[in-house]
Write an enzyme that holds these catalytic residues in place. Structure first.
Site: not given
Length: 567
Positions: A182, A468
């Site tokens: 990603r 996150d």
């Protein structure tokens, strides 16, 4: 591999940082011999070509985001409003067939591009590992470049890690997960690499360097003739997917591989994108392997989209689960859209971490995970995400037991009932209470996450969850929303309005609590005070900043030679 068109005639320029770079490229990050093997002249030329070809389209896409934001702030609501793409939404078409190498994606593990993490994740028993340059990584020069070195070694099968503290060597097993990468979102710059005097686009650096060095070995070792594979974050419109599609086509052409080799799953994690799922898949139809419910960022985006709508205050974020009507509608519509177009519909993240010192609490947490995954598989999802290897057996068991022997449910679960989901279903106000504890938790978690991010860690265990940047974003925008509109609290704070004074008292209390929890020494050495200032400034800003990480980024940019100006 070398570009024939560039060969040896391209001018070489040595920068102060010591890297050999092509014309128009300047590197301001620290020199390292290992990094230089990634930052080769030809690899940088490829990144520069991508930047030059697509920068104006990227700028236009970001401007369009600003225009959409102005419309929403003026009272407009997002919707399926594009008559020009009605033929895409209503037409009968499918994406390219799913590559056999990634037909089975029942459980995917995610984590930053750190060396030990990569080995453990690839060995975890998950079907896929998504290696993250985005929300799980603090994008310092060291983290990004080490990440590229680590991925190169992983793709080549040579990666190992010696843990000196445990005197243990980590290596890859014979059977490993399939690797997806990603890159960062379109909005994030890479301030350590300048192209024609401007910071490079972060995602083009992440994609370009990784693709250039790894496509051949990946297709041989991992993709069975396909690949590399990617996850694409934070998109708000199909025009952004179209840019990615063009980037992929340019990369395939440069490498001399078939069109449709590169495959990507798009995270549907912004509210505007949920109304564009057909269009996003259509733009990427030769390169798509589905969509994923990025549910934490989706909640953040809900607040951001409706920042000027005082009638849409979010309840405590712990209450905004997938059973809320607007979240269930989003998930169901995603499954129907993906299966109609012949691709995977991936479920959301299980962020729990095993609680080793409390078996009863651990059992309860695992039960919650199982329940959530059962909901996903019964809704028609083809796979799900886990943040910790300890969750994989439970997730795998639920999906395997409810899918028979099939690798996915693309044909079996069409979810035609979801075809009638309306715009109102997707933006329905979430129900629940707003409490003082909700304000406290947002503050406590937001500050601790940001303190870790500023010191180089982007994936942070907090209160038995792996957090996150999405968690910090929800925490920040919710505090901002409650403060902006003077929301009245329920529960213990019944009747109390959220004000600057209240937030100030909460911040003071929570900083004292953080100091108690982490210990005086760690608190003193960490960047908790800096994080606190930044977090409070964001919560109290008159207008909502688009991204916390964009604001915080300048704090981790270190230019070489020392003394070079920051952005």
């Amino acid at each position: 591999m070398r570009y024939d068109t560039y060969g040896d005639s391209a001018p070489i320029k040595k920068t102060g940082a010591g890297y050999d770079v092509p014309e128009g490229v300047d590197i301001r990050g620290r020199y390292d011999g290992e990094f230089a093997k990634i930052l080769t002249r030809d690899a940088l030329q490829f990144v520069a070509d991508l930047q030059r070809e697509f920068r104006n389209r990227i700028r236009y896409a970001i401007e369009c985001r600003k225009e959409a934001k102005s419309r929403y702030n003026a009272g407009a609501l997002p919707g399926f409003e594009h008559p020009a793409t009605k033929y895409i939404r209503e037409g009968e078409w499918t994406c390219a067939p799913v590559p056999p190498a990634v037909a089975d994606r029942k459980v995917e593990i995610t984590g930053p591009v750190e060396r030990k993490m990569i080995i453990n994740a690839l060995n975890s028993g998950a079907k896929v590992f998504m290696a993250d340059f985005e929300d799980a990584l603090s994008p310092s020069w060291e983290n990004l470049m080490r990440g590229q070195v680590n991925l190169r070694d992983a793709v080549n099968g040579t990666i190992s890690f010696h843990d000196k503290a445990r005197n243990r060597v980590y290596k890859l097993n014979d059977q490993i997960a399939k690797l997806f990468v990603r890159p960062r979102g379109w909005h994030l710059p890479e301030a350590h690499i300048l192209i024609d005097g401007e910071p490079a686009t972060g995602c083009l650096v992440d994609f370009g360097l990784y693709f250039y060095h790894n496509y051949a070995a990946f297709r041989r070792n991992q993709g069975a003739g396909y690949g590399p594979f990617f996850y694409l974050p934070k998109m708000e419109h199909s025009r952004e997917a179209k840019i990615w599609n063009c980037v992929f086509e340019k990369a395939e052409k440069m490498a001399g591989i078939e069109r449709g080799s590169i495959r990507a799953t798009v995270l549907i994690e912004t509210l505007p994108a949920v109304f564009q799922m057909n269009e996003i898949l259509y733009e990427l139809r030769d390169h798509s392997v589905g969509l994923n419910c990025g549910r934490w960022d989706y909640i953040f985006s809900y607040v951001k989209t409706f920042q000027a709508h005082p009638d849409r205050p979010l309840p405590d974020r712990v209450q905004v689960g997938m059973t809320q009507h607007f979240m269930k509608s989003y998930s169901d519509l995603l499954v129907w859209t993906c299966h109609r177009r012949g691709v995977h519909a991936m479920g959301g993240m299980a962020a729990q971490i095993p609680i080793r010192d409390d078996p009863a609490a651990n059992k309860a947490a695992l039960e919650l995970v199982r329940k959530d995954k059962l909901r996903e598989v019964k809704a028609g999802h083809d796979g799900t995400w886990a943040a910790h290897p300890g969750l994989i057996p439970a997730c795998m068991e639920v999906f395997a037991n409810n899918m028979g022997n099939t690798p996915h449910q693309i044909q079996a679960m069409k979810r035609e009932d979801a075809a009638n989901i309306t715009e109102e279903d997707l933006i329905q106000r979430p129900r629940g209470v707003r409490t003082l504890e909700g304000l406290r938790l947002n503050t406590r978690v937001g500050i601790q996450y940001l303190a870790a991010w500023l010191t180089g860690t982007g994936s942070v265990p907090l209160y038995n969850l792996m957090e996150d940047a999405a968690t910090a974003e929800i925490s920040r925008v919710q505090n901002w929303q409650w403060l902006k509109y003077g929301v009245e609290l329920d529960g213990d704070g019944l009747g109390v309005k959220v004000t600057f004074d209240l937030l100030g008292r909460v911040v003071e209390d929570e900083m004292a609590r953080i100091e108690r929890e982490v210990g005086k020494e760690k608190f003193k050495k960490g960047m908790y005070k800096e994080a606190c200032k930044m977090f409070v400034r964001q919560c109290a800003a008159p207008t909502l900043d688009d991204f916390l990480t964009l604001d915080a980024y300048n704090n981790i940019v270190i230019h070489y030679p020392k003394g070079s100006s920051r952005l």
